[in-house]
Design a protein around this motif. Structure first.
Motif, PDB file in Angstrom:
ATOM      1  N   TYR A  19      15.848 -36.122  47.936  1.00 47.16           N
ATOM      2  CA  TYR A  19      15.701 -36.889  46.700  1.00 47.16           C
ATOM      3  C   TYR A  19      14.240 -37.204  46.415  1.00 47.16           C
ATOM      4  O   TYR A  19      13.780 -37.091  45.283  1.00 47.16           O
ATOM      5  CB  TYR A  19      16.521 -38.173  46.776  1.00 47.16           C
ATOM      6  CG  TYR A  19      16.522 -38.962  45.496  1.00 47.16           C
ATOM      7  CD1 TYR A  19      17.114 -38.444  44.348  1.00 47.16           C
ATOM      8  CD2 TYR A  19      15.934 -40.215  45.423  1.00 47.16           C
ATOM      9  CE1 TYR A  19      17.120 -39.160  43.171  1.00 47.16           C
ATOM     10  CE2 TYR A  19      15.932 -40.929  44.245  1.00 47.16           C
ATOM     11  CZ  TYR A  19      16.525 -40.404  43.128  1.00 47.16           C
ATOM     12  OH  TYR A  19      16.528 -41.111  41.959  1.00 47.16           O
ATOM     13  N   LEU A  22      12.580 -34.152  45.139  1.00 50.35           N
ATOM     14  CA  LEU A  22      13.019 -33.896  43.768  1.00 50.35           C
ATOM     15  C   LEU A  22      12.265 -34.776  42.781  1.00 50.35           C
ATOM     16  O   LEU A  22      11.811 -34.304  41.740  1.00 50.35           O
ATOM     17  CB  LEU A  22      14.521 -34.149  43.664  1.00 50.35           C
ATOM     18  CG  LEU A  22      15.184 -33.903  42.326  1.00 50.35           C
ATOM     19  CD1 LEU A  22      15.212 -32.416  42.030  1.00 50.35           C
ATOM     20  CD2 LEU A  22      16.588 -34.458  42.327  1.00 50.35           C
ATOM     21  N   GLU A  23      12.103 -36.043  43.125  1.00 50.90           N
ATOM     22  CA  GLU A  23      11.377 -36.958  42.249  1.00 50.90           C
ATOM     23  C   GLU A  23       9.917 -36.560  42.087  1.00 50.90           C
ATOM     24  O   GLU A  23       9.366 -36.616  40.996  1.00 50.90           O
ATOM     25  CB  GLU A  23      11.436 -38.376  42.807  1.00 50.90           C
ATOM     26  CG  GLU A  23      12.709 -39.097  42.500  1.00 50.90           C
ATOM     27  CD  GLU A  23      12.650 -40.532  42.978  1.00 50.90           C
ATOM     28  OE1 GLU A  23      11.984 -40.814  43.987  1.00 50.90           O
ATOM     29  OE2 GLU A  23      13.269 -41.369  42.318  1.00 50.90           O
ATOM     30  N   LEU A  26       9.636 -33.514  39.839  1.00 49.43           N
ATOM     31  CA  LEU A  26       9.885 -33.884  38.457  1.00 49.43           C
ATOM     32  C   LEU A  26       8.660 -34.566  37.846  1.00 49.43           C
ATOM     33  O   LEU A  26       8.251 -34.231  36.738  1.00 49.43           O
ATOM     34  CB  LEU A  26      11.097 -34.802  38.366  1.00 49.43           C
ATOM     35  CG  LEU A  26      11.505 -35.280  36.985  1.00 49.43           C
ATOM     36  CD1 LEU A  26      11.879 -34.108  36.099  1.00 49.43           C
ATOM     37  CD2 LEU A  26      12.657 -36.249  37.091  1.00 49.43           C
ATOM     38  N   GLN A  54      16.175 -32.942  35.999  1.00 46.58           N
ATOM     39  CA  GLN A  54      16.821 -34.210  35.662  1.00 46.58           C
ATOM     40  C   GLN A  54      18.328 -34.112  35.863  1.00 46.58           C
ATOM     41  O   GLN A  54      18.967 -35.088  36.255  1.00 46.58           O
ATOM     42  CB  GLN A  54      16.488 -34.605  34.229  1.00 46.58           C
ATOM     43  CG  GLN A  54      15.073 -35.108  34.080  1.00 46.58           C
ATOM     44  CD  GLN A  54      14.670 -35.366  32.643  1.00 46.58           C
ATOM     45  OE1 GLN A  54      15.232 -34.780  31.718  1.00 46.58           O
ATOM     46  NE2 GLN A  54      13.686 -36.228  32.456  1.00 46.58           N
ATOM     47  N   GLN A  56      19.775 -32.241  38.183  1.00 47.89           N
ATOM     48  CA  GLN A  56      19.958 -32.329  39.626  1.00 47.89           C
ATOM     49  C   GLN A  56      19.838 -33.774  40.081  1.00 47.89           C
ATOM     50  O   GLN A  56      20.571 -34.230  40.964  1.00 47.89           O
ATOM     51  CB  GLN A  56      18.926 -31.480  40.351  1.00 47.89           C
ATOM     52  CG  GLN A  56      19.137 -30.003  40.206  1.00 47.89           C
ATOM     53  CD  GLN A  56      18.019 -29.199  40.875  1.00 47.89           C
ATOM     54  OE1 GLN A  56      17.161 -29.759  41.544  1.00 47.89           O
ATOM     55  NE2 GLN A  56      18.035 -27.899  40.678  1.00 47.89           N
ATOM     56  N   ASP A  57      18.913 -34.506  39.473  1.00 44.55           N
ATOM     57  CA  ASP A  57      18.706 -35.902  39.809  1.00 44.55           C
ATOM     58  C   ASP A  57      19.956 -36.727  39.493  1.00 44.55           C
ATOM     59  O   ASP A  57      20.403 -37.545  40.295  1.00 44.55           O
ATOM     60  CB  ASP A  57      17.504 -36.438  39.036  1.00 44.55           C
ATOM     61  CG  ASP A  57      17.200 -37.883  39.341  1.00 44.55           C
ATOM     62  OD1 ASP A  57      17.309 -38.273  40.524  1.00 44.55           O
ATOM     63  OD2 ASP A  57      16.846 -38.624  38.404  1.00 44.55           O
ATOM     64  N   SER A  58      20.542 -36.499  38.331  1.00 47.80           N
ATOM     65  CA  SER A  58      21.727 -37.262  37.952  1.00 47.80           C
ATOM     66  C   SER A  58      22.919 -36.899  38.843  1.00 47.80           C
ATOM     67  O   SER A  58      23.728 -37.762  39.187  1.00 47.80           O
ATOM     68  CB  SER A  58      22.069 -37.047  36.483  1.00 47.80           C
ATOM     69  OG  SER A  58      22.454 -35.721  36.249  1.00 47.80           O
ATOM     70  N   TYR A  60      22.691 -36.042  41.968  1.00 51.32           N
ATOM     71  CA  TYR A  60      22.445 -36.729  43.230  1.00 51.32           C
ATOM     72  C   TYR A  60      22.850 -38.185  43.127  1.00 51.32           C
ATOM     73  O   TYR A  60      23.492 -38.726  44.028  1.00 51.32           O
ATOM     74  CB  TYR A  60      20.950 -36.633  43.578  1.00 51.32           C
ATOM     75  CG  TYR A  60      20.589 -37.488  44.767  1.00 51.32           C
ATOM     76  CD1 TYR A  60      20.775 -37.019  46.058  1.00 51.32           C
ATOM     77  CD2 TYR A  60      20.119 -38.780  44.607  1.00 51.32           C
ATOM     78  CE1 TYR A  60      20.473 -37.796  47.146  1.00 51.32           C
ATOM     79  CE2 TYR A  60      19.814 -39.567  45.689  1.00 51.32           C
ATOM     80  CZ  TYR A  60      19.988 -39.073  46.960  1.00 51.32           C
ATOM     81  OH  TYR A  60      19.700 -39.855  48.030  1.00 51.32           O
ATOM     82  N   GLN A  61      22.498 -38.826  42.025  1.00 48.57           N
ATOM     83  CA  GLN A  61      22.826 -40.237  41.853  1.00 48.57           C
ATOM     84  C   GLN A  61      24.330 -40.453  41.779  1.00 48.57           C
ATOM     85  O   GLN A  61      24.855 -41.427  42.314  1.00 48.57           O
ATOM     86  CB  GLN A  61      22.149 -40.801  40.613  1.00 48.57           C
ATOM     87  CG  GLN A  61      20.653 -40.933  40.784  1.00 48.57           C
ATOM     88  CD  GLN A  61      19.972 -41.464  39.540  1.00 48.57           C
ATOM     89  OE1 GLN A  61      20.611 -41.676  38.513  1.00 48.57           O
ATOM     90  NE2 GLN A  61      18.671 -41.642  39.617  1.00 48.57           N
TER      91      GLN A  61
END
Length: 66
Positions: A19, A22-23, A26, A54, A56-58, A60-61
């Motif tokens: 994570y 990823l951040e 981004l 973004q 992929q981020d969502s 993960y969340q």
């Protein structure tokens, strides 16, 4: 994030370490996109990469945080 959650029984759930990577990826893409001319082909390609990250981020969340 060292661990995602720790229960009162002492059971520890490990968080995904990707994570943070990823951040940072981004934020780097968004930083590089700031000087591109809006709606140029390079801007569109960059926006597509940002949108994919973004997404992929969502995901993960949804999986780990919510």
């Amino acid at each position: 994030m060292k661990s995602l959650a720790t229960l009162s029984t002492g059971e520890v759930f490990e968080g995904a370490k990707s994570y943070r990577k990823l951040e940072s990826k981004l934020s780097r893409l968004q930083y590089l996109n700031r000087h591109k001319t809006k709606f140029s082909n390079n801007w569109k390609k960059s926006q597509l990469k940002i949108a994919q990250l973004q997404g992929q981020d969502s995901q993960y969340q949804e999986r780990y945080i919510a």
